[in-house]
Design a protein around this motif. Structure first.
Motif, PDB file in Angstrom:
ATOM      1  N   THR A 242      -0.688  -1.364 -11.159  1.00 28.25           N
ATOM      2  CA  THR A 242      -1.847  -1.985 -11.312  1.00 28.25           C
ATOM      3  C   THR A 242      -3.127  -1.264 -10.798  1.00 28.25           C
ATOM      4  O   THR A 242      -4.069  -1.185 -11.548  1.00 28.25           O
ATOM      5  N   ASN A 243      -3.098  -0.862  -9.450  1.00 27.52           N
ATOM      6  CA  ASN A 243      -4.167  -0.020  -9.083  1.00 27.52           C
ATOM      7  C   ASN A 243      -5.558  -0.403  -9.510  1.00 27.52           C
ATOM      8  O   ASN A 243      -6.399   0.286  -9.901  1.00 27.52           O
ATOM      9  N   ASP A 244      -5.648  -1.682  -8.942  1.00 24.59           N
ATOM     10  CA  ASP A 244      -7.018  -2.386  -9.096  1.00 24.59           C
ATOM     11  C   ASP A 244      -7.383  -3.052  -7.862  1.00 24.59           C
ATOM     12  O   ASP A 244      -6.987  -4.099  -7.638  1.00 24.59           O
ATOM     13  N   PRO A 245      -7.983  -2.414  -6.918  1.00 31.40           N
ATOM     14  CA  PRO A 245      -8.386  -2.943  -5.608  1.00 31.40           C
ATOM     15  C   PRO A 245      -9.276  -4.153  -5.758  1.00 31.40           C
ATOM     16  O   PRO A 245      -9.608  -4.921  -4.792  1.00 31.40           O
TER      17      PRO A 245
ATOM     18  N   LEU B  11      -4.689  -0.259   0.178  1.00 27.93           N
ATOM     19  CA  LEU B  11      -5.994  -0.728  -0.688  1.00 27.93           C
ATOM     20  C   LEU B  11      -6.596  -2.110  -0.227  1.00 27.93           C
ATOM     21  O   LEU B  11      -7.593  -2.407  -0.654  1.00 27.93           O
TER      22      LEU B  11
ATOM     23  N   GLN C  96      -0.965  -5.278  -4.879  1.00 28.32           N
ATOM     24  CA  GLN C  96      -0.741  -4.325  -6.077  1.00 28.32           C
ATOM     25  C   GLN C  96       0.721  -4.485  -6.381  1.00 28.32           C
ATOM     26  O   GLN C  96       1.611  -4.614  -5.600  1.00 28.32           O
TER      27      GLN C  96
ATOM     28  N   TRP D 105       3.806  -2.175  -7.431  1.00 29.00           N
ATOM     29  CA  TRP D 105       4.480  -0.876  -7.570  1.00 29.00           C
ATOM     30  C   TRP D 105       5.799  -0.707  -7.917  1.00 29.00           C
ATOM     31  O   TRP D 105       6.430  -1.811  -8.264  1.00 29.00           O
TER      32      TRP D 105
ATOM     33  N   GLN E   5       4.933   4.648  -7.833  1.00 26.77           N
ATOM     34  CA  GLN E   5       3.792   4.502  -8.766  1.00 26.77           C
ATOM     35  C   GLN E   5       3.000   3.447  -8.410  1.00 26.77           C
ATOM     36  O   GLN E   5       3.898   2.120  -8.444  1.00 26.77           O
ATOM     37  N   ASN E   6       1.873   3.303  -8.285  1.00 26.58           N
ATOM     38  CA  ASN E   6       0.853   1.874  -8.544  1.00 26.58           C
ATOM     39  C   ASN E   6       0.663   1.718  -9.938  1.00 26.58           C
ATOM     40  O   ASN E   6      -0.067   2.391 -10.593  1.00 26.58           O
TER      41      ASN E   6
END
Length: 376
Positions: free
Chosen positions: A171-174, A152, A156, A158, A168-169
């Motif tokens: 935060t998932n906010d690039p 990404l 992040q 995980w 699993q990610n």
């Protein structure tokens, strides 16, 4: 009672799968009769059963275990026969008194675990990423948080199961960088640092599934490396100030009640870590050595600072202290035994004695340890 040759028997076998090498026992009960404890991967018997239809049910299933078979099961006794039934239960792995850390091996960084004496080293992850940092094992030992960019381009947070599966990610906010996670004592929430490019950033809290992200500091300065207290009421963290030494502060979990815990005109204080009973905080500081980062401890009110290491050589770092579940030992990483860029994981008693290098024999740089809070 002695078995009656004219009556029937039901044998109940419980087979466990999954990563837990030492699952707890279960309870089997037969309709209209007794119940008994059955250890994993063994068989328990109900004897002297008259002809009829019986229901057998398994209970006392631990939270990290899932029943894979029909439960309850119905069987019929027609005479003096023995009827065998099987239940399969999957129990995911639990990290019991393990030290979990990152290690550079074969050109990649992955997460490893070992016993507190360094034995039984085992690789847990193989995701092909080039770095992992700030590892945090969940309070129940079933999950591992870590920080990595992955593909990404920004860091992040995980999570994986204790056996390295189910990535699993959270935060998932690039668009933002997310790092330094710490679990709440009940495992339901995570506090972490998050920032956008060019901004110091704040401390956030999110639910353990990544939902409900909330900024709890929202200040112009930067708050880093949060650690949640064992009673769940307080978060310790360090603050970098422009052209001033770093300090450690505490606050309530909603961001109110900020208070400076460690501050000095010349020495810096970073990376706070609460002891399991909440009576002490370990951290790294140059408070005593002046020229090197050492592992120090103090009472939770900031008094009675004592530095447990005192290598006092420029360029040497002792970093990221983490407590054993019983509070009697500390793990940390350091470059004291190699060149400036070669770190190993060390363990010592909480008074600074019995210092041992756990990872030197692996020949692989190892760093960012976290001691699972679950005892054997």
């Amino acid at each position: 009672p002695e078995p009656d040759p004219d009556l029937g028997t039901v044998e109940v076998e419980i087979v466990t799968t999954g990563g837990d090498e030492n699952p707890p026992s279960f309870t089997a009960a037969i309709q209209g009769g007794e119940s008994r404890s059955i250890d994993p991967n063994t068989t328990g018997s109900f004897i002297n059963l008259s002809p009829g239809v019986y229901e057998v049910q398994i209970s006392n299933i631990a939270a990290h275990c899932t029943m894979n078979s029909e439960n309850p099961q119905t069987i019929e006794i027609t005479g003096s026969e023995t009827v065998r039934i099987n239940f399969e239960i999957n129990c995911i792995g639990i990290l019991r008194n393990k030290i979990v850390y990152s290690s550079f091996q074969d050109g990649l960084v992955n997460i490893f675990k070992s016993d507190p004496d360094g034995s039984n080293r085992e690789q847990l992850t193989d995701f092909g990423t080039d770095e992992y940092w700030k590892i945090a094992v969940s309070p129940d030992g079933t999950k591992i948080l870590f920080v990595s960019e992955g593909d990404l381009g920004t860091s992040q947070i995980w999570v994986v199961d204790a056996d390295g599966e189910n990535l699993q990610n959270l935060t998932n906010d690039p668009q933002r960088f997310h790092e330094f996670p710490s679990w709440s004592p009940d495992g339901s929430q995570i506090v972490y640092h998050s920032y956008a490019e060019g901004i110091q950033g704040d401390l956030f809290i999110m639910d353990a599934d990544g939902s409900g992200k909330t900024n709890i500091t929202n200040t112009p300065g930067g708050e880093w490396w949060p650690d949640w207290s064992p009673d769940g009421n307080t978060i310790a963290f360090h603050v970098f100030r422009s052209n001033q030494p770093g300090i450690i502060e505490t606050m309530n979990v909603d961001g109110t009640g900020r208070s400076v815990l460690f501050e000095d005109d010349e020495a810096s204080f970073n990376n706070p870590s609460w002891s399991p009973d909440g009576s002490q905080i370990a951290f790294r500081s140059n408070w005593e050595s002046e020229v090197s980062w050492e592992i120090c401890v103090a009472d939770a009110d900031g008094s009675d600072i004592e530095c447990l290491t005192n290598f006092a050589v420029s360029g040497i770092e002792h970093r990221f202290p983490t407590w054993s579940p019983d509070g009697n030992r500390l793990a940390f990483d350091s470059n004291r035994d190699g060149d400036a860029n070669a770190y190993d994981v060390f363990v010592m008693s909480a008074d600074g004695s019995d210092l041992r290098n756990l990872t030197s024999e692996s020949g692989s740089p190892s760093f960012f340890p976290d001691w699972s809070p679950v005892e054997e």
